[in-house]
Scaffold this motif. Structure first.
Motif, PDB file in Angstrom:
ATOM      1  N   TYR A   1       0.794  -1.083   0.158  1.00 40.74           N
ATOM      2  CA  TYR A   1      -0.011   0.066   0.182  1.00 40.74           C
ATOM      3  C   TYR A   1       1.054   1.158   0.118  1.00 40.74           C
ATOM      4  O   TYR A   1       1.794   1.530   0.840  1.00 40.74           O
TER       5      TYR A   1
ATOM      6  N   SER B   1      -1.761   4.007  -4.306  1.00 37.69           N
ATOM      7  CA  SER B   1      -1.793   2.792  -4.870  1.00 37.69           C
ATOM      8  C   SER B   1      -1.797   1.531  -4.028  1.00 37.69           C
ATOM      9  O   SER B   1      -1.607   1.674  -2.981  1.00 37.69           O
ATOM     10  N   LYS B   2      -2.017   0.512  -4.619  1.00 41.11           N
ATOM     11  CA  LYS B   2      -2.353  -0.934  -4.050  1.00 41.11           C
ATOM     12  C   LYS B   2      -1.873  -1.954  -4.952  1.00 41.11           C
ATOM     13  O   LYS B   2      -2.633  -2.301  -5.909  1.00 41.11           O
ATOM     14  N   LEU B   3      -0.465  -2.524  -4.777  1.00 36.04           N
ATOM     15  CA  LEU B   3      -0.309  -3.558  -5.469  1.00 36.04           C
ATOM     16  C   LEU B   3      -0.006  -4.993  -4.903  1.00 36.04           C
ATOM     17  O   LEU B   3       0.131  -5.190  -3.623  1.00 36.04           O
TER      18      LEU B   3
ATOM     19  N   LYS C   1       4.326   0.304 -11.715  1.00 37.11           N
ATOM     20  CA  LYS C   1       3.894  -0.741 -11.046  1.00 37.11           C
ATOM     21  C   LYS C   1       4.493  -2.099 -11.008  1.00 37.11           C
ATOM     22  O   LYS C   1       4.137  -3.087 -10.744  1.00 37.11           O
TER      23      LYS C   1
END
Length: 259
Positions: free
Chosen positions: A178, A188-190, A221
């Motif tokens: 996060y 962002s959330k990867l 990303k």
């Protein structure tokens, strides 16, 4: 045909060149003291040994011990004027100045609502980031007013690591990576593909998986492997694009080269 072939080779070469982050060895030195946790841009060394934080810099050598609180769980030295020490067993944070003198003690057991803190990191002004295990939420907490300024939505997964700078905070769980801004908004959330630890470098992050390190640019990303010799990575940290790796015997210092 030759022109098309040339373009194809050039594109392939460019793509291949973007598949990793190069490094250049700056120095390495024997280090029999396994307590080193960070070196700041002023070459101040911070060492953590169970109950004591040591500082050695241009202004001398200082140390801090709080026998009532016992072992220090973590020490965050990102802001050398407001260092934070976390004592998980006592649910308490101590804020120190650049000579390791007390600025503030925050005992979360005495505050309402009750927060069970599991991770702490630095923030801007008179704030720290705390992860509240009760709610699975990240809070930007003002340690002068003892009030939460911003709070995130609940996160998914077990928390593994927490790092920050003045503008952003990175939370690593076993499910996701996060990124939050200073207002607690999700940037962002990867997916977390097996990463266990992270370090911050000018808005970019370094991730550790097993005995390998990976680079995640703030505008990307995609994680890229960092090219390193076969080193045992007992501890690592980053200061201004300089990567430090301690392998149990030597401290290696590398410059990160982002081609």
């Amino acid at each position: 045909m030759k022109y098309v072939r040339y373009i194809s080779i050039l594109i392939s070469f460019t793509l291949f060149g973007q598949q990793n982050i190069s490094t250049k060895l700056i120095s390495k030195q024997t280090l029999d003291d396994s307590t080193l946790i960070s070196i700041d841009k002023f070459n101040t060394h911070y060492n953590l040994n169970n109950t004591t934080l040591f500082l050695k810099g241009s202004k001398g050598r200082f140390e801090y011990t709080n026998l009532q609180l016992g072992d220090i769980t973590s020490a965050n030295t990102f802001n050398p004027l407001k260092i934070n020490l976390f004592y998980k067993s006592f649910n308490t944070v101590i804020i120190l100045d650049n000579r390791l003198s007390d600025i503030k003690k925050i005992d979360f057991n005495l505050l309402s609502p009750l927060r069970i803190v599991s991770k702490v990191s630095s923030a801007n002004d008179n704030s720290i980031w705390i992860f509240n295990s009760n709610t699975q939420q990240l809070e930007l907490f003002n340690f002068i007013t003892n009030k939460t300024k911003h709070i995130t939505l609940p996160t998914e997964g077990n928390i593994l690591d927490l790092k920050s700078n003045y503008n952003f905070c990175w939370l690593l769980t076993d499910a996701f990576i996060y990124t939050y801004n200073y207002f607690g908004s999700l940037v962002s959330k990867l997916p977390n593909n097996g990463f266990e630890e992270l370090a911050e470098s000018n808005g970019n992050i370094i991730l550790k998986r097993g005995n390998n390190l990976f680079y995640l640019n703030r505008d990307s990303k995609k994680t890229l492997p960092i090219s390193l010799p076969n080193l045992l990575i007992n501890r690592f940290f980053v200061t201004d694009e300089t990567l430090y790796i301690y392998n149990g015997e030597m401290l290696h210092q590398y410059q990160l080269i982002n081609d």
